[in-house]
Design an enzyme around this catalytic site. Structure first.
Site, PDB file in Angstrom:
ATOM      1  N   CYS A  33       0.838  -1.215   0.000  1.00  0.00           N
ATOM      2  CA  CYS A  33       0.000   0.000   0.000  1.00  0.00           C
ATOM      3  C   CYS A  33       0.866   1.256   0.000  1.00  0.00           C
ATOM      4  CB  CYS A  33      -0.905  -0.057   1.228  1.00  0.00           C
ATOM      5  SG  CYS A  33      -1.712   1.484   1.647  1.00  0.00           S
ATOM      6  N   CYS A  36       0.011   3.883   2.708  1.00  0.00           N
ATOM      7  CA  CYS A  36       0.423   3.377   4.026  1.00  0.00           C
ATOM      8  C   CYS A  36       1.885   3.744   4.289  1.00  0.00           C
ATOM      9  CB  CYS A  36       0.267   1.862   4.095  1.00  0.00           C
ATOM     10  SG  CYS A  36      -1.430   1.286   3.905  1.00  0.00           S
TER      11      CYS A  36
END
Length: 108
Positions: A33, A36
């Site tokens: 991600c 993230c």
């Protein structure tokens, strides 16, 4: 400087979150991600600067499906703030530090 963030798993999640004497901000994330990865240094700073007021923990959604499903995490990053074991705030998507602190400040 060591990380102040705790890595939680399905096995350790309840014990850590329920037993915490300060609010716990849990970052649901995954290795793949991009957002993230962007928010991670922000969370490190918050963990460092707000030490004693809040704990910051991470849950890898790919490795911990039980907790991820229980809190209905559909997109990441999802940050859930727990106070006294209860989920009191949910933030979906990456935020800057100032905005993140503003969104959780009511609970600190």
């Amino acid at each position: 400087m060591g990380s102040r963030m705790t890595t939680l798993s399905d096995a350790t999640f309840d014990e850590h979150v329920q037993g915490a004497d300060t609010p716990v901000l849990v970052d649901f994330w995954a290795e793949w991600c991009g957002p993230c990865k962007l928010i991670s240094p922000v969370l490190e700073e918050i963990a460092e600067e707000q030490s004693g007021k809040i704990q910051v923990a991470k849950v890898n959604i790919d490795e911990n499906l039980d907790v991820t499903r229980r809190y209905e995490v559909m997109s990441i990053p999802t940050l859930i703030l727990f106070k006294e074991g209860e989920a009191v705030a949910r933030i979906v998507g990456a935020r800057g530090k100032a905005q993140l602190l503003q969104e959780i400040s009511a609970y600190l």
